[in-house]
Design a protein around this motif. Structure first.
Motif, PDB file in Angstrom:
ATOM      1  N   ASP A 197       0.846  -1.196   0.000  1.00 36.50           N
ATOM      2  CA  ASP A 197       0.000   0.000   0.000  1.00 36.50           C
ATOM      3  C   ASP A 197       0.875   1.237   0.000  1.00 36.50           C
ATOM      4  N   ARG A 248       1.021   5.285   0.327  1.00 37.24           N
ATOM      5  CA  ARG A 248       0.211   6.375   0.882  1.00 37.24           C
ATOM      6  C   ARG A 248       0.553   7.666   0.158  1.00 37.24           C
ATOM      7  N   GLY A 273       4.721   3.860   2.745  1.00 37.45           N
ATOM      8  CA  GLY A 273       3.689   2.840   2.626  1.00 37.45           C
ATOM      9  C   GLY A 273       3.956   1.659   3.529  1.00 37.45           C
ATOM     10  N   ASP A 319      -3.369   4.330  -1.404  1.00 40.64           N
ATOM     11  CA  ASP A 319      -4.335   4.714  -0.369  1.00 40.64           C
ATOM     12  C   ASP A 319      -5.426   3.654  -0.221  1.00 40.64           C
TER      13      ASP A 319
END
Lengths: 312, 312
Positions: free
Chosen positions: B231, B233, B285, B296
């Motif tokens: 993931d 960010r 992340g 996100d």
């Protein structure tokens, strides 16, 4: 080829390949990791360009791949080292067929495999014509590298491998001739005496060079680096029957090919006079004080690529 | 250039250069010898072609040389290794000026020197356009190589270096714009965070990759090799003022450059969650179980080069 994309293409080219034990981390990451047990690595790079170094109407893609590997491997065995790994940078037009790229890579793998080396990495990019850039790594196995600079007066000069074949093949191809096939084949793929390089190092070669530009020219490089004169004895150079045949067909003197033809990647080396030469090595001359290269005691001035290396 | 000949040209390009201690035998023989104290050598190769990877109306020869070195050096530092030596295969048209070749080589030496590496060998050949093929060797200093495959759920994802700058510079150049100059300059010569690679290895990076294709695409490669999901960010990615300025000039969203622009050669790496990140590394992340890359928490589908790496 473009439909595969770069990642797909690279995956195709490395799929199913068996890496030697010296390949600690093969293709697929940012870089490869290769064993260097000697704690020194011998390395050389050569680039072949379509239309300059090869023509695809004269050579198959597989032959181009073999040749690209061979010219590089010859450079490191001439230092007395054993090849461990090859890397390839390959530029090709977007319309190049996947078969062409696969065959070229097949040739590279075949030649690398013949000396126990792996193909550990590469880059495939778009280019207006085929460009093959190969880098080879090699290991010295604890020996000193055999440079061009160690020849001493009193040493003997010896030759391993063929000279003149590739040049004769080029002259045949330029005239549209396809025979003798073994001579044409020598232009398409050289057949360097790879193991003769490390073997020469083992028995004490004092200097060694890969003959890429021609026997007299490259022995000239060795003489200059070593600060000695070298006498080549033409009687030691026997014209093989296929070159005699090619010379008759073209109306040329075959000795010119033997003395000045490049691209066969034979090895020339010097040894102390009392060395028992290994199988595959033939004594072709002597080293003495002075500078330059002599043929049968005379400064040779009859061949291209020769004059500017001589000094009496 | 041709008046010098290959030997004269190579002599010019290596004259007066100072080799680092790791260069045991530099250019001028059949091959070079480079120290490999770790008994393993990290190696990578990349090829740049004029008109494909650079344009001489957009970049100076010195910038092309720096870029050719930089893209290669980035590959080995991304394994956690320290560069020791570079080799160059250089193809150029016969009418290329000596100044162009010298400037290109100057750029290569400058970039190699910035990491303490020497240029130990090369090949200069005739080609229809300029082709630069660089190979880099590097040493692991006793550490394990940091591959793309070691990221584990719970690790953090961190970034060192700039992203989006080179892509923004390319968009500016394509529109004929020369400002902001630092953005255009990022396209001409990347500025990879070389030392951040070995430093990350020292503090326990579990996986690392050179961002050459774009942040999301390359983090996707890392996720796939590691068998994890990552993931990213977006809040951790701050758009620098010059990119904001470039985006206004071009009417584009600058986040697209940061997420998908390649050629800056930043490094992305994963670390155990309790690692104190070194200066120069920013957390962007997290790694979790699953596959693919998320922005996100959402599968990102808005950018070229991204879709085919995602899987939910």
């Amino acid at each position: 080829m473009t439909s595969l994309g770069e990642f797909g293409l690279i995956a195709r080219l490395i799929r199913g390949r068996i890496q030697p034990a010296s390949t600690l981390l093969g293709p697929g990451d940012d870089a490869a990791v290769v064993a260097a047990p000697d704690s020194r690595v011998v390395v050389s790079t050569d680039m072949l360009v379509e239309g300059v170094h090869f023509r695809l109407d004269w050579s198959s893609p597989e032959q181009v791949g073999r040749k690209a590997a061979a010219v590089n491997i010859a450079d490191v065995v001439a230092m007395g080292a054993m090849p461990t790994a090859l890397l390839i940078g390959l530029g090709c037009p977007p319309d190049t067929s996947l078969a062409t790229v696969e065959e070229l890579t097949e040739g590279l793998w075949a030649e690398a495999g013949s000396v126990g080396a792996g193909v550990v990495g590469g880059d495939v990019v778009s280019a207006p014509q085929i460009v093959v850039s190969v880098t080879v790594l090699a290991d010295l196995g604890g020996r000193a590298p055999v440079t061009r600079a160690g020849a001493r007066p009193g040493d003997v000069l010896a030759l391993a491998g063929r000279v003149g074949w590739a040049a004769a093949g080029l002259d045949l191809l330029a005239k549209g001739l396809g025979t003798p096939p073994e001579v044409v084949g020598a232009q398409q793929v050289p057949c360097p005496p790879y193991l003769a390089g490390p073997a020469a190092a083992l028995v004490g070669a004092t200097a060694m060079i890969d003959i890429s530009d021609g026997l007299l020219a490259d022995v000239g490089h060795l003489a200059r680096s070593s600060g000695v004169a070298v006498d080549v004895r033409s009687a030691a150079l026997v014209v093989p029957a296929p070159l005699r045949e090619a010379a008759v067909a073209l109306g040329l003197d075959p000795m010119r090919w033997l003395l000045t033809g490049g691209e066969d990647h034979a090895l020339a080396a010097t040894f102390p006079a009392d060395t028992a030469l290994l199988t595959g090595w033939t004594r072709i001359g002597v080293v003495r004080e002075g500078t330059g290269v002599y043929l049968d005691g005379q400064v040779h001035d009859g061949a291209a690529g020769w004059d500017h290396f001589a000094s009496a």
